[in-house]
Design a protein around this motif. Structure first.
Motif, PDB file in Angstrom:
ATOM      1  N   LYS A 202       8.962  21.347  -5.957  1.00  0.00           N
ATOM      2  CA  LYS A 202       9.246  22.723  -6.363  1.00  0.00           C
ATOM      3  C   LYS A 202       7.997  23.590  -6.224  1.00  0.00           C
ATOM      4  O   LYS A 202       6.865  23.091  -6.301  1.00  0.00           O
ATOM      5  CB  LYS A 202       9.753  22.758  -7.810  1.00  0.00           C
ATOM      6  CG  LYS A 202      11.070  22.022  -8.022  1.00  0.00           C
ATOM      7  CD  LYS A 202      11.538  22.118  -9.467  1.00  0.00           C
ATOM      8  CE  LYS A 202      12.857  21.385  -9.668  1.00  0.00           C
ATOM      9  NZ  LYS A 202      13.329  21.477 -11.068  1.00  0.00           N
ATOM     10  N   ASP A 203       8.232  24.897  -6.025  1.00  0.00           N
ATOM     11  CA  ASP A 203       7.102  25.809  -5.956  1.00  0.00           C
ATOM     12  C   ASP A 203       6.729  26.257  -7.366  1.00  0.00           C
ATOM     13  O   ASP A 203       7.290  25.772  -8.362  1.00  0.00           O
ATOM     14  CB  ASP A 203       7.427  27.008  -5.057  1.00  0.00           C
ATOM     15  CG  ASP A 203       8.629  27.815  -5.553  1.00  0.00           C
ATOM     16  OD1 ASP A 203       8.967  27.725  -6.758  1.00  0.00           O
ATOM     17  OD2 ASP A 203       9.232  28.534  -4.739  1.00  0.00           O
ATOM     18  N   LYS A 204       5.780  27.179  -7.473  1.00  0.00           N
ATOM     19  CA  LYS A 204       5.283  27.613  -8.775  1.00  0.00           C
ATOM     20  C   LYS A 204       6.363  28.291  -9.615  1.00  0.00           C
ATOM     21  O   LYS A 204       6.267  28.351 -10.840  1.00  0.00           O
ATOM     22  CB  LYS A 204       4.090  28.553  -8.601  1.00  0.00           C
ATOM     23  CG  LYS A 204       2.859  27.865  -8.021  1.00  0.00           C
ATOM     24  CD  LYS A 204       1.699  28.829  -7.902  1.00  0.00           C
ATOM     25  CE  LYS A 204       0.461  28.129  -7.351  1.00  0.00           C
ATOM     26  NZ  LYS A 204      -0.705  29.048  -7.234  1.00  0.00           N
ATOM     27  N   LYS A 209      11.770  23.277  -2.909  1.00  0.00           N
ATOM     28  CA  LYS A 209      11.318  23.484  -1.533  1.00  0.00           C
ATOM     29  C   LYS A 209      12.287  22.817  -0.559  1.00  0.00           C
ATOM     30  O   LYS A 209      12.838  21.756  -0.865  1.00  0.00           O
ATOM     31  CB  LYS A 209       9.911  22.893  -1.347  1.00  0.00           C
ATOM     32  CG  LYS A 209       8.834  23.568  -2.177  1.00  0.00           C
ATOM     33  CD  LYS A 209       7.476  22.913  -1.908  1.00  0.00           C
ATOM     34  CE  LYS A 209       6.370  23.574  -2.718  1.00  0.00           C
ATOM     35  NZ  LYS A 209       5.051  22.939  -2.473  1.00  0.00           N
TER      36      LYS A 209
END
Length: 370
Positions: A202-204, A209
């Protein structure tokens, strides 16, 4: 993010520091809420895990609230021989940064509610940090229900845990501690990935993703690579502990096409499940050793004590011993201690284990935070 710096780093050896505002009483036992054990924990450094363990093992069973802060010596978590003071401080600083950034996410089962809380509290005048070899940690008081007077938990000793060198080994140690009653843990591949922080990347912002084809990106997408990367080391590190285990993959049972069968899950079996021996560290504990002596006096076998005392608990066992003693001067006196006392103790133990299994499964089916 500011940390209190050490005044003198010229010495290359760790020394016993002074300056504690209270002397921590380590019981060398971590009692961890199941919602913590079975959470989707983000991977962090071994030092960060050791810091949290040293905080939790200061929390007493009769505590009704968290301390304003927890302290302990750096030498309580840095066990590597020959490490320099400067290296130790860098490790601690990095670990405290990780813990200050750690967030526990909560979501209701129906998905209608979501909120997040930091693990540590950085809002007080007394700061999270270190000085003169002393580490100070402030837990977020809003997370008190996960540390104080907890009803659903697993326990594990720190003597082996603190020497582990791998985050994956530490996670195995925590999780397998919850399956000591059955001696077997059988997660699906997906469950295992979530518990070992090997699920979707996962991104921030927490968004999954995806690759160029739109498929979710996975950490160690190949299952055999997942095994090599996350299971091989724990197998070796836990081999000399009470949580040594054997491992075997679980394959799909039905397949319409030819080819290699897909791995759908794993089976982890504790080697030391029912050896009938009372652990030595039990006998070194004043409270537990006294309970063991009482049970032996009433002819409960060591095998049954080893199998069921941990699940029954010392309080319930003491109550049982008290009730047996009350019978001594009555018409209901126990004449055959071997037969009667073992039967009652085993029945209590199996009932406690069945309740534990149901509660663990309930937590696995609906983890309270990620």
């Amino acid at each position: 993010m500011a940390f209190v710096k050490m005044e003198d780093k010229r010495s290359t050896q760790l020394v016993l520091p002074l300056g504690l505002t209270y002397e921590p009483k380590h019981k060398d036992l971590v009692k961890q809420h199941w919602n913590v054990t079975f959470a989707r924990q983000g991977r962090m450094s071994v030092t960060a895990k050791r810091i949290m363990a040293r905080v939790i093992d200061q929390i007493r069973d009769d505590d009704f609230k968290l301390r304003p802060y927890y302290q302990f010596r750096i030498v309580d978590i840095i066990t590597d021989a020959g490490i320099t003071k400067e290296t130790a401080y860098k490790e601690v600083q990095g670990a405290l940064r990780e813990l200050l950034a750690a967030i526990w996410e909560f979501e209701s089962l129906d998905g209608s509610e979501w909120f997040a809380r930091h693990l540590l509290d950085s809002t007080k005048e007394r700061a999270v940090g270190y000085k003169d070899g002393i580490i100070t940690v402030l837990l977020n008081p809003q997370l008190e229900p996960y540390f104080i007077q907890i009803a659903h938990y697993s326990t594990y000793q720190l003597n082996n845990y603190m020497g582990l060198k791998s985050w994956y080994s530490m996670r195995f140690f925590e999780i397998l501690s919850a399956f000591r009653d059955t001696g077997v843990w059988c997660p699906t591949v997906e469950q295992y990935r979530q518990l070992m922080d090997c699920s979707e990347e996962k991104d921030k912002r927490g968004k999954v993703k995806r690759d160029k084809d739109g498929n979710p990106k996975m950490k160690y997408p190949d299952t055999r690579d997942l095994i090599n990367r996350t299971i091989t080391e724990p197998l070796e590190e836990l081999a000399g502990t009470a949580l040594a285990f054997d491992f075997e993959p679980v394959y799909e049972t039905a397949r319409m096409t030819r080819g290699r069968k897909k791995i759908t899950g794993f089976k982890f079996t504790l080697k030391r499940k029912q050896d009938g021996k009372i652990p030595e560290y039990w006998l070194q504990n004043a409270v537990v050793s006294q309970v063991v002596a009482g049970l032996r006096a009433w002819k409960v076998t060591d095998k049954n004590i080893a199998l069921y005392l941990e699940d029954i608990g010392t309080k319930a066992a003491n109550k049982l011993l008290y009730n047996w003693q009350l019978k001594e001067n009555t018409d209901d006196r126990i004449n055959d201690r071997v037969k009667y006392c073992n039967a009652v103790f085993v029945r209590m133990g199996k009932a406690a284990q069945e309740q534990l299994k149901q509660e663990v499964q309930a937590v696995l089916n609906g983890t309270a935070f990620k």
